[in-house]
Scaffold this active site. Structure first.
Site, PDB file in Angstrom:
ATOM      1  N   HIS A 185      20.208 -69.784  39.601  1.00 33.12           N
ATOM      2  CA  HIS A 185      19.203 -71.045  39.249  1.00 33.12           C
ATOM      3  C   HIS A 185      18.076 -70.749  39.901  1.00 33.12           C
ATOM      4  O   HIS A 185      16.956 -71.280  39.463  1.00 33.12           O
ATOM      5  CB  HIS A 185      19.857 -72.208  40.248  1.00 33.12           C
ATOM      6  CG  HIS A 185      21.168 -72.713  39.697  1.00 33.12           C
ATOM      7  ND1 HIS A 185      22.383 -72.196  39.998  1.00 33.12           N
ATOM      8  CD2 HIS A 185      21.208 -73.902  38.715  1.00 33.12           C
ATOM      9  CE1 HIS A 185      23.387 -73.270  39.278  1.00 33.12           C
ATOM     10  NE2 HIS A 185      22.621 -73.973  38.580  1.00 33.12           N
ATOM     11  N   ASP A 257      23.992 -70.817  29.632  1.00 34.23           N
ATOM     12  CA  ASP A 257      23.670 -71.372  30.626  1.00 34.23           C
ATOM     13  C   ASP A 257      22.386 -72.054  30.435  1.00 34.23           C
ATOM     14  O   ASP A 257      21.584 -71.654  29.720  1.00 34.23           O
ATOM     15  CB  ASP A 257      23.744 -70.721  32.093  1.00 34.23           C
ATOM     16  CG  ASP A 257      24.333 -71.491  33.289  1.00 34.23           C
ATOM     17  OD1 ASP A 257      24.241 -72.773  33.271  1.00 34.23           O
ATOM     18  OD2 ASP A 257      24.902 -70.756  34.141  1.00 34.23           O
TER      19      ASP A 257
END
Length: 504
Positions: A185, A257
């Site tokens: 992330h 993702d």
């Protein structure tokens, strides 16, 4: 000159899976769905309860009946539909500790029933990563464990249980996010494993997932030099096509993702990431965060169309990707009768439905719990305790308001329980001097977080009678009683509270 479809824009929209803000679908989303947008992903920010979720999805399907509605519902710490209360089912680590494939199938089947009741197509689960590195900041308890054989059989069971309920599963994060110390992330993780180790450790669960008929795979934003030293997996044709498609034989939908994650967002603009991922062999682009007016989605669409016109993205590759998205939607539609037969959801086994399963979540949570008791100490609470939750911010895969739930579960059984949260290194412990009130210290991944470990040690020095509950990966036992739940969930919190108040 290659043939160019007159409807490239529709093909480009078909491969997009954006998120959105709010609990009702914005106008831009409805408009794009009517124009052929192939998917959307739901987050906790969109959902307030079962009825509202079902109503929201129904509204999306009014505009595009074939829309792939996706959600991250892993169980345990990563839950979207039960974010407000905590998951009714322990996550992967707890299931791996128990290692009962039949119970894993049942848990995944119950999650499938919950999603099917809302008419959700695709669950971005299970995590098939082998958590080989205990310092991993983002996988940890989301993995079934550190052993590839264990992870393979649990992944197979989870996929079978979910898809038998008529909801598509998605194994993630290919080719394996378990041996990293960086959260994708924030930045691009590198997996420094040899090709031999990757084949022995990281790839077997994904091979097992393919063999089990998983309908989707999510790739991880990872640099894996042994497979491709030049490109992250998401943008690597060697990994996406050569390894996953050609070698492992996966022919389902391959989804990225979220492309706004730091691992790839720092490399290219969103449109370029989408184009390169599609060229590498990906079929669907997940964009969890979009602009309020939907401009992000239109920019992605236009970037894809332009890349086809420029010859950077073959039209047949885009058409192939769109076809795989539509094939997944068709599979979901064809399994409507399966979902109808199991349509009444039964979170955690509660209620009258599916009585044969009992309270499944609690049953598994109890089986996954481990307790070490110091000599001479009683592992029982008879008076309301002070619960100090040393709760670091979990990874960005977890909703920010997610708590361990132990204080709440104890308060239900022992009214008068006092809760205190320590959320950062700078925070102070409360006064621990009242020995008439039992002390429960709840920690998460103390072995990985030095400040959590230090605060825990300080509290135990002040109160040697403290009960310590570890909700992350187990570490060295400490305190008078050391309980490990192997995960965060409402079921795990209830299991701890019941054990501490009844003593089993």
């Amino acid at each position: 000159m290659p043939h160019r479809s007159p409807d490239l824009a529709r093909l480009a929209l078909t491969v997009l899976q954006p998120g959105f803000e709010g609990t009702v679908p914005p106008r831009w989303l409805l408009r794009e769905l009517a124009d052929g947008l192939g998917g959307t992903v739901l987050f906790a920010r969109n959902l307030t309860g079962a009825a509202q979720t079902a109503e929201l999805v129904a509204r999306l399907r009014e505009e595009n009946p074939a829309v792939v509605v996706a959600v991250d519902e892993e169980g345990g710490s990563v839950t979207r539909l039960q974010a407000a209360t905590g998951s009714s089912w322990p996550g992967n680590r707890a299931l791996g500790v128990v290692d009962d494939v039949e119970r894993t199938k049942r848990v995944a089947g119950e999650i499938g029933r919950l999603l099917a009741a809302a008419d959700i197509t695709l669950d971005y689960a299970p995590v098939a990563d082998v958590n080989a590195n205990p310092a991993n900041p983002v996988i940890g308890i989301r993995s079934f464990g550190p052993d590839p054989g264990l992870v393979s059989r649990q992944t197979t069971a989870w996929i079978t249980g979910l898809q038998d309920a008529g909801v598509a599963a998605c194994a993630k994060h290919f080719p394996g996010h378990g041996d990293t110390v960086t959260d994708s992330h924030h930045a691009l993780p590198t997996v420094h494993a040899s090709l031999r180790l990757l084949r022995e450790r990281d790839l077997p669960p994904f091979a097992a997932a393919v063999k089990a008929g998983v309908r989707a795979v999510m790739c991880g934003h990872l640099l894996v030099p042994a497979l491709d030293p030049d490109h992250p997996a998401t943008l690597s044709r060697k990994i996406m096509t050569g390894l996953l498609r050609e070698e492992l034989g996966f022919d389902g939908m391959l989804v990225t993702d979220a492309i706004e994650m730091g691992a790839v967002a720092a490399l290219h603009p969103p449109g370029e990431i989408a184009v390169r991922a599609l060229a590498a062999g990906v079929d669907a682009i997940c964009a969890g965060i979009t602009s309020p007016d939907g401009e992000t989605v239109r920019e992605l669409r236009d970037a894809i169309v332009e890349a086809v016109h420029d010859g950077r993205l073959p039209e047949d590759r885009l058409a192939e990707a769109a076809a795989r998205v539509l094939a997944l939607a068709r599979w979901y539609a064809e399994n409507a009768s399966v979902r109808k037969a199991r349509e009444t959801p039964n979170p955690g086994g509660e209620g009258e439905d599916r009585e044969e399963d009992g309270d499944l979540g609690l049953e598994v949570a109890r089986a996954a719990m481990r307790v070490v008791t110091a000599d001479g100490h009683e592992a029982r609470l008879s008076r309301p305790p002070l619960v100090v939750d040393i709760a670091p911010r979990l990874s960005r895969a977890v909703d920010p308001d997610t708590l361990t739930g132990v204080a709440g579960a104890l308060a239900e059984l022992l009214p008068g329980t006092v809760a205190y949260a320590v959320a950062s290194e700078a925070a102070e412990l409360p006064d621990l001097g009242d020995r008439e009130r039992p002390l429960v210290l709840v920690a998460h991944d103390a072995r990985r977080q030095a400040w959590v470990r230090n605060l825990l040690a300080r509290a135990v020095r002040l109160r040697s009678d403290a009960i310590v509950v570890e909700t992350g990966l187990p570490g060295e036992p400490t305190g008078a009683v050391y309980v490990t739940t192997n995960g965060i969930s409402r079921a795990s919190a209830r299991a701890v509270a019941q054990w501490l108040t009844k003593g089993q």
